[in-house]
Enzyme design. Structure first.
Site, mmCIF file in Angstrom:
data_model
loop_
_atom_site.group_PDB
_atom_site.id
_atom_site.type_symbol
_atom_site.label_atom_id
_atom_site.label_comp_id
_atom_site.label_asym_id
_atom_site.label_seq_id
_atom_site.Cartn_x
_atom_site.Cartn_y
_atom_site.Cartn_z
ATOM 1 N N ASP A 1 -1.130 9.525 -10.818
ATOM 2 C CA ASP A 1 -1.807 9.464 -10.340
ATOM 3 C C ASP A 1 -1.978 8.116 -9.522
ATOM 4 O O ASP A 1 -0.526 7.538 -9.858
ATOM 5 C CB ASP A 1 -2.698 8.512 -11.578
ATOM 6 C CG ASP A 1 -3.858 7.653 -10.700
ATOM 7 O OD1 ASP A 1 -5.028 8.246 -10.512
ATOM 8 O OD2 ASP A 1 -3.994 6.672 -11.248
ATOM 9 N N GLU B 1 -1.357 13.072 -6.322
ATOM 10 C CA GLU B 1 -2.431 12.299 -5.762
ATOM 11 C C GLU B 1 -2.286 11.104 -5.210
ATOM 12 O O GLU B 1 -2.079 9.405 -5.385
ATOM 13 C CB GLU B 1 -4.031 11.210 -6.898
ATOM 14 C CG GLU B 1 -4.822 11.154 -5.741
ATOM 15 C CD GLU B 1 -5.498 9.740 -6.837
ATOM 16 O OE1 GLU B 1 -6.424 9.244 -6.511
ATOM 17 O OE2 GLU B 1 -5.018 9.013 -7.275
#
Length: 747
Positions: free
Chosen positions: A424, A477
């Site tokens: 993330d 990401e």
């Protein structure tokens, strides 16, 4: 209580013990050969005890009664002429009861110097094997070994439901060179709740802290760590793991990922009566029974879970974790989660996890200011505090933090057989000036804005993960143009296997939100992605972030009346599934949920009673089937030779035409995308190969809720040059639709 006896210790040492300030508690408590006394002594600090006796463990005989040397509960006694250390127990008499206890201060250090060395070097990748709390047996005594890192603490005690949460009772041993503390507590076993009471360097007691390495935590509102039973889970996925790690075929294989938030995919109709899990949630085992078959039925190849590491605030969706090593107790135990993973593998589904090494919350029981100093986080707020999320940022340059994070990534792959990690907020890690104005960030040693320590950490995580588990997927990401995200570390890259294509997602959704009459002026939003599609190994993400925070559902991003909304969405899905890149779709999008995602409630499954929603769900099934069955649609997703534009310039009609190609010997696929509500008869398409073009999928089919304009199963090419190609197809092109054809040579 007896009159006080004279201690062999000086008054300052006695005072330090009873005030819980002694800096080497194992040197004074327990059994010792005293340098000035002929024989052994035993010393114990047992607050509220009335008297204490030493019992020989071998024969259960009384050896000595200890003298009380301080009213706070410090006992001491000589053991006659005995000189050799032996196993013993303490019989402790309190006001209303007598108990026999195994003295934790009779046990030596259980840590290995090599583990401490590698931990402090920042290269230990399995610290979870000895950090945290572990049920073990030492000299036939069953108990729990507690280990944590708190180098600036002047004292650390384990407190829990086994010692009245009293920090005086179980002060830990410190290893000065590493700052690691440990203690073995006999008879403390699985399900015990605990925290750490930590005094900072000045002796000030901090808020009780959960264990950063805990493997389980209490359900909210509880915040304590829990000891878990040693796992004896019998995995049944050996064939899956062997095939995964031997093939490593994600780049050339079909990858269609279903992203799920476990707490809101589906919920029980009734709250559980026995309080074994949070109200209304499906457990890991119930999810294995319901979610896994659904993913199989839908044709997805992988399931990706939003973070399951324990987190205190439901509204963070798991992106503000406290217990990085603890599967959230909301849905069951760690063993239950292993069962869930096992079921995925036995069903042929890979399982990916969201992993959050970019930041952590400021909750007082968490890792912030853990020992009174900025231990896990950087001490300068310009590097250690995230202004957007009001969270703390790890000190990636600290070796012990590197060992912590590297070990956590490996932990999920090793212990839970996870098939990959989606990391993330990578951009927030890479840039020192991320979301910061001038003067609010610190440059690196070269004066640049790149976070060199974070880069090194990510490279280490990826290198070590792939070395241990070659078949996993490490996915970033990452929302910027940082070069080489999915390139090997030895080639200067970050070492990820894949990167989310955020640019493609933003551009194409912006285009689809436009009224079709205006789309001709923004045609490049659908084509620009092909300029850089092969600069990285991309995943095309339609994730939770696109259907929350006022963005609306995917369906409601589409313009027009209800029929056009559904047609637009179907056409978009057809475009996405035929575009280079692996696929990711968030739950609910597969049946065109009307409302944006709400983490506090189940998806609107009742919508499937309506034919238009059911049609979209059927389309996703068929897109996955088609994507997997036609090699040209997936084999060269990460290779520019797998794509060829036939017409990228038809902005007037908003029509895109392209070929997808597979490896040598495979048949190409022709894709025609019409993004206006106008249909066309006798529409000319130039193609390079003569033959029959079988219509494999048409998003305008009545099966999906469309107008059913199509080509009767396929079209033969005409041997006439057209648009720079040697052959011509004459097609019926439906409105707001994508058609997929597979070429077949004429007999």
């Amino acid at each position: 209580m007896n009159n006080l006896a004279k201690s062999l210790l000086d008054n300052e040492t006695v005072k330090a013990i009873v005030n819980v300030q002694h800096q080497n508690i194992f040197s004074v408590l327990g059994m010792h050969n005293h340098p000035t006394v002929s024989g052994l002594i035993v010393r114990a600090f047992l607050p509220e005890a009335m008297s204490v006796e030493v019992i020989d463990s071998k024969n259960n005989k009384l050896v000595a009664t200890l003298n009380i040397v301080d009213q706070a509960g410090l006992f001491e006694g000589k053991l006659g002429r005995r000189r050799n250390i032996f196993d013993y127990r303490l019989r402790v008499h309190y006001k209303n009861e007598s108990v026999i206890v195994d003295d934790p201060y009779r046990y030596p250090s259980l840590l290995k110097p090599q583990d401490l060395y590698l931990f402090c070097e920042g290269t230990h990748e399995q610290t979870y094997q000895w950090m945290g709390s572990h049920e073990i047996t030492v000299n036939n005594a069953q108990g729990t070994h507690f280990v944590l890192w708190a180098p600036d603490a002047s004292r650390v005690s384990v407190v829990g439901d086994f010692n009245f949460w009293d920090g005086r009772r179980h002060v830990m041993r410190k290893h000065p060179g590493s700052g690691v503390w440990e203690i073995f507590l006999p008879n403390v076993t699985a399900s015990a709740s605990y925290k750490y009471e930590i005094a900072d360097r000045n002796g000030e007691i901090q808020a009780l802290k959960a264990d950063p390495y805990t493997f389980s935590m209490q359900l909210a509102p509880g915040t304590a760590s829990k000891v878990i039973q040693n796992s004896d889970y019998q995995w049944q996925d050996e064939q899956w793991i062997n095939e995964r790690d031997s093939s490593s075929n994600h780049y050339n294989g079909a990858v269609a990922i279903y992203e799920v938030h476990l707490g809101s995919w589906k919920r029980n109709a009734e709250n559980n009566a026995d309080n074994t899990h949070a109200p209304s949630y499906l457990t890991y085992r119930e999810l294995a029974e319901q979610l896994v078959p659904y993913v199989v039925e839908m044709g997805f190849t992988h399931l990706q879970l939003m973070p399951v590491s324990e987190y205190p605030f439901d509204g963070s969706w798991g992106y503000q974790p406290i217990g990085l090593f603890a599967p959230t107790a909301r849905f069951g135990s760690a063993e239950d989660f292993k069962f869930f993973v096992d079921c995925c593998h036995r069903a042929g589904i890979g399982l990916l996890l969201d992993w959050v090494p970019g930041h952590f919350p400021t909750d007082e029981h968490g890792t912030g200011k853990f020992d009174g100093t900025c231990l896990y986080e950087h001490e300068d707020v310009r590097k250690g505090f995230h202004p957007d999320w009001q969270t703390l940022i790890y000190n990636y340059g600290r070796a012990e933090v590197q060992s912590y994070l590297i070990s956590n990534a490996i932990y999920w792959l090793d212990q839970f057989h996870i098939d990959g990690l989606r990391v993330d907020a990578v951009a927030s890690m890479l840039y020192l000036d991320y979301s910061r104005a001038a003067g609010e960030w610190l440059p690196n040693v070269h004066g640049g804005r790149e976070n060199l320590e974070a880069i090194e950490l990510l490279q280490q995580v990826n290198t070590r993960s792939y070395a241990k588990h070659p078949g996993v997927m490490m996915i970033a990401e990452e929302s910027t143009a940082w070069p080489g995200v999915s390139k090997p570390v030895d080639g200067g890259g970050l070492g990820f296997g894949f990167k989310w294509n955020m640019g493609w997602m933003n551009d194409t959704l912006n285009f689809m939100a436009r009224d079709p009459i205006h789309r001709q002026h923004h045609h490049s939003e659908m084509t620009f992605g092909l300029v850089y599609s092969f600069s990285e190994n991309f995943v095309l993400p339609i994730s939770h972030d696109e259907v929350v925070h006022g963005k609306g559902s995917l369906l409601n991003k589409m313009p027009g009346d209800d029929w056009q909304k559904f047609a637009n969405l179907r056409a978009y899905y057809g475009f996405m599934w035929t575009h280079p890149g692996k696929k990711l779709l968030f739950m609910g999008c597969e049946f065109a949920q009307r409302d944006e995602w709400n983490h506090d409630q189940s998806l609107d499954w009742h919508l499937l009673e309506q034919s238009n929603h059911k049609g979209v769900q059927t389309l996703i099934k068929d897109l996955n089937r088609t994507y997997k069955s036609i090699p040209a649609l997936h084999e060269l997703d990460c290779d520019g030779s797998g794509f060829e534009w036939l017409d990228s310039q038809n902005n007037k009609q908003s029509i895109l035409i392209y070929l997808r190609k597979g490896q040598a010997g495979t048949a190409p696929a022709l894709v025609v995308v019409n993004l206006t509500p106008t249909s066309y008869e006798n529409f000319y398409v130039g193609v390079p190969l003569s033959g029959f073009y079988r219509e494999c999928l048409n998003t305008d089919s009545s099966i999906y809720g469309g107008s059913n304009i199509g080509n009767g199963g396929g079209v033969n090419s005409v041997n006439e040059p057209y648009a720079g190609q040697d052959n011509l197809l004459i097609l019926s092109v439906p409105p707001l639709a994508t058609m997929i054809f597979q070429w077949q040579a004429n007999e």
